[in-house]
Write an enzyme that holds these catalytic residues in place. Sequence first.
Site, mmCIF file in Angstrom:
data_model
loop_
_atom_site.group_PDB
_atom_site.id
_atom_site.type_symbol
_atom_site.label_atom_id
_atom_site.label_comp_id
_atom_site.label_asym_id
_atom_site.label_seq_id
_atom_site.Cartn_x
_atom_site.Cartn_y
_atom_site.Cartn_z
ATOM 1 C CB SER A 166 -0.997 1.396 0.164
ATOM 2 O OG SER A 166 0.051 2.318 -0.021
ATOM 3 C CE LYS A 209 2.761 0.399 -1.106
ATOM 4 N NZ LYS A 209 2.647 0.036 -2.535
ATOM 5 C CE LYS A 262 2.754 4.574 -1.300
ATOM 6 N NZ LYS A 262 3.374 4.098 -2.558
ATOM 7 C CG ASP A 276 6.108 1.918 -2.382
ATOM 8 O OD1 ASP A 276 7.218 2.125 -2.927
ATOM 9 O OD2 ASP A 276 5.021 1.942 -2.995
ATOM 10 C CD GLU A 294 5.820 -1.106 -3.763
ATOM 11 O OE1 GLU A 294 5.250 -1.436 -2.704
ATOM 12 O OE2 GLU A 294 5.201 -0.659 -4.748
ATOM 13 C CG ASP A 333 5.376 0.281 -8.240
ATOM 14 O OD1 ASP A 333 5.045 0.330 -9.427
ATOM 15 O OD2 ASP A 333 4.688 0.832 -7.343
ATOM 16 C CE LYS A 382 1.383 0.372 -8.380
ATOM 17 N NZ LYS A 382 2.008 1.670 -8.076
ATOM 18 N N GLY A 406 -1.637 -0.973 -6.591
ATOM 19 C CA GLY A 406 -2.830 -0.147 -6.770
ATOM 20 C C GLY A 406 -2.461 1.274 -7.106
HETATM 21 O O1 OSB Z 1 3.740 3.124 -5.374
HETATM 22 O O2 OSB Z 1 2.289 1.646 -5.044
HETATM 23 C C1 OSB Z 1 2.566 2.828 -5.258
HETATM 24 C C2 OSB Z 1 -0.586 4.982 -5.101
HETATM 25 C C3 OSB Z 1 -0.357 5.843 -6.143
HETATM 26 C C4 OSB Z 1 0.811 5.746 -6.847
HETATM 27 C C5 OSB Z 1 1.757 4.773 -6.506
HETATM 28 C C6 OSB Z 1 1.527 3.891 -5.480
HETATM 29 C C7 OSB Z 1 0.342 4.020 -4.733
HETATM 30 C C8 OSB Z 1 0.018 3.194 -3.586
HETATM 31 C C9 OSB Z 1 -1.444 3.050 -3.217
HETATM 32 O O3 OSB Z 1 0.838 2.675 -2.874
HETATM 33 C C10 OSB Z 1 -1.992 1.734 -3.595
HETATM 34 C C11 OSB Z 1 -3.499 1.684 -3.486
HETATM 35 O O4 OSB Z 1 -3.995 1.480 -2.383
HETATM 36 O O5 OSB Z 1 -4.202 1.877 -4.495
HETATM 37 MG MG MG Z 2 4.869 1.330 -5.205
#
Ligand code: OSB
Ligand code: MG
Length: 370
Positions: free
Chosen positions: A135, A161, A163, A188, A213, A238, A262, A290
């Site tokens: 990510s 992925k 952001k 995302d 996402e 999510d 999660k 994650g």
């Molecule tokens: O939206 O998936 C998410 C990290 C912190 C809070 C929300 C998210 C995320 C990530 C990182 O996308 C995922 C990871 O590599 O742990």
């Molecule tokens: Mg997410």
Amino acid sequence: MIIERFALTHLSMPLVAPFETSFGRTVERECILITLFSEGLSGYGECVADREPGYSYETTGTAWHVLKDFIVPAILGQDVSDAGDFRRRVEKIRGHPLAKAGVEMALWDLCGRREGRSMREMLGGERERVEVGVSVGIQASPEALVQTVGGYLDQGYRRIKAKIKPGRDVGDAVALRKAFPEIKLQVDANSAYSLETAQSLLPLDELSLLMIEQPLDEDDIWDHHKLQEQFHTPLCLDESILTPRHARAAIEMSACKIINIKAGRVGGLSQAVAIHDLCRANGLPVWCGGMLETGVGRASNLALASLPGFTLPGDISASDRYYARDITRERFKLNPDSTIDVPRAPGLGITLDEEALRLFRKSELEFNLR
Ligand code: OSB
Ligand code: MG
């Protein structure tokens, strides 16, 4: 198992690079390590609440309060048999899934260590290694993003992925697709759009993304349904999915085609498995999300992602993607085929690095019997 002792450790760990999303920027990642003691064994869990209420309303501060004042009194000195028993004991505490999930994880770890069974075995996982992706946070510019992603591809990650946020969405995704025409790519938004402003995302539909996402609000499953009707690209939820009931509603409303699971967000591993089972029965692919976990939560994510319904790569990168030094002795490494091995030892299969804990500890609280 009588819970004889309970320890909370508030940690703050430097990330190898800042992580930026639509809700903020993390430089030092906080979490609460939970340790349960019973019959000479200890079990570890990670509460993934962060310092600020950006992703969830929970923070390390609210979780500390709920753990100390409500969850510890509900189980300290009690004979807690398993995760289901724990869930019943904390049922009257409304909300706060991240706090509850941390303790549930420690309980699973304790049970596994006692019975000599790995988390994977206990949860019903089938794979010995799981497909993972990385990510990538919002970078200074689309060019910088292309460069950062290039670095991860060189390391062997085969799913990216990115952001996105308003103003840094279509342009960033187009730049990535142009630079890397063949890669598995998804974005995302972390709830940064409304149904109206999300119209600007329609060009994403031309980029062969695996999914988009959580574009809209956490509490808006219905508008996700309306938006999904405008996209061929699958939407993935999510933040919106906090319970199996939410997952059922999203499926019945056709609000998404994929769900990110999660354990923290849904209140623990047992609920994560329940959502996995429901999605599997309905033919909906899921993947493991994650929360920048330490080795403790990372081990748990790997076990969860080994279940058969997790058919898309998880946000479970190698330990070095986030931490130069971790709190577990085990460091999770990326295999050349973009997978990571699922731990095999009893429970989470991890051991703590006490020196690292001392280095990152902000405060600690212990609760004893008597
Ligand atoms: O939206 O998936 C998410 C990290 C912190 C809070 C929300 C998210 C995320 C990530 C990182 O996308 C995922 C990871 O590599 O742990
Ligand atoms: Mg997410």
